[in-house]
Write an enzyme that holds these catalytic residues in place. Sequence first.
Site, mmCIF file in Angstrom:
data_model
loop_
_atom_site.group_PDB
_atom_site.id
_atom_site.type_symbol
_atom_site.label_atom_id
_atom_site.label_comp_id
_atom_site.label_asym_id
_atom_site.label_seq_id
_atom_site.Cartn_x
_atom_site.Cartn_y
_atom_site.Cartn_z
ATOM 1 N N HIS A 131 0.818 -1.221 0.000
ATOM 2 C CA HIS A 131 0.000 0.000 0.000
ATOM 3 C C HIS A 131 0.849 1.269 0.000
ATOM 4 C CE1 HIS A 131 -3.563 -2.364 0.572
ATOM 5 N NE2 HIS A 131 -3.201 -2.799 1.766
ATOM 6 N N ASP A 256 -4.594 -12.614 3.985
ATOM 7 C CA ASP A 256 -5.813 -12.104 4.627
ATOM 8 C C ASP A 256 -7.070 -12.382 3.805
ATOM 9 O OD1 ASP A 256 -4.758 -10.329 2.771
ATOM 10 O OD2 ASP A 256 -4.579 -8.653 4.167
#
Length: 370
Positions: A131, A256
């Site tokens: 990110h 995740d």
Amino acid sequence: MSKLVLVRDTRFQDHLNPELHPESPQRLKAIDKVLKRTQVIAEVRQEAPRPASEDDLCVVHEPAYIEHLQSDREKARKSCRIVPLDADTFMCPDTYEIARLAAGAGLVAVEALKNPDATSSFVAVRPPGHHALEDKAMGFCIFNNIAIAARYAQKHLGLKKVFIIDWDVHHGNGTQAMFYNDPTVFFVSFHQYPFWPPDTGWYKEDGAGDGKGYNLNIPLPAGTGDRGYLKAWDELVRPVCLEYGPDLIMLSAGYDAHQFDPLGQQQITTDGYALLSERLVDLSCASGAKVVGFLEGGYNTNTLSQSVVSTIAVLNSGKLVVPGALFGGARHTGDETLVKPVTGDRDPAQVDERIADIKAYFAKYWRSLR
Ligand code: Q9C
Ligand code: ZN
């Protein structure tokens, strides 16, 4: 004979977030424990990380951002406190050094592939990276580890075309932004959609300028399981990758999207990650490109550690290692001999339609999709 080089270090446990933050040192402690318990640690070759230099970082990050981080480090040091960089991303007194070591671990992993015996490498680090933007920390990430390593591979190993696959449940917005105009780095991201980050990840974000057609987003609805991921891999990722013809394959390996992850709503199983890892080996063999994996997210320490070790075991042996054989009854998915996808999708028709839409949209760029 070991085919995978593992870059790990207990120092990656020294990056601390505030209490109850999901991105904790426990993640790496759990991975170390499973590596030892399964003996996988003894089968791979290990290398120690070194810190990335400022020049290495500046290939993708703004010098002003790095200076800003250095002043935040002083703030954290003087106050002996954890300081926020954004709503979810923090810096403790040691974070700056650890983040540089995480970025440098990727450079060591890329260099390790010079050895003809090594067909893959894996970087078990934190903080994660996908990110991070050129001038901004975001989503637990400080430096974009995989982007820094991709540029390093091009510059120092002469690997011209890099194919990045990101299977973290969140869109790899930082990596997308860094290579959006660049056809020499092909970026593919699987992610839950709509989800966080809120503004990126739709499949019509397909690159710009010379990079048009070299950014492939695979936004999947919440509830997508092994079936949908494997189908998207077979129908989109594999054909496009082979047509592109990469010199190196890189993986943003987040875990995740696991069915028991506390942050995502996807339904990948530990077996599913082993199967995806097998697909990665297949792509590596079929394209002749080596593979380097980077740990990104994954916040259930039990399923994270088993899934990471599955990936490492599959890459190391070059064939499917059934998680049940590694973990026995301690595995979190039931049947220990299962070698097929164990989860379908909550709404398979919706997943099929999405894959078909993406295929139709990208067929103008890639003949293998026609
Ligand atoms: N503040 C990785 O998996 N969630 N990062 C934000 C609203 C941020 C996840 C929720 C999740 C970041 C590497
Ligand atoms: Zn994530």
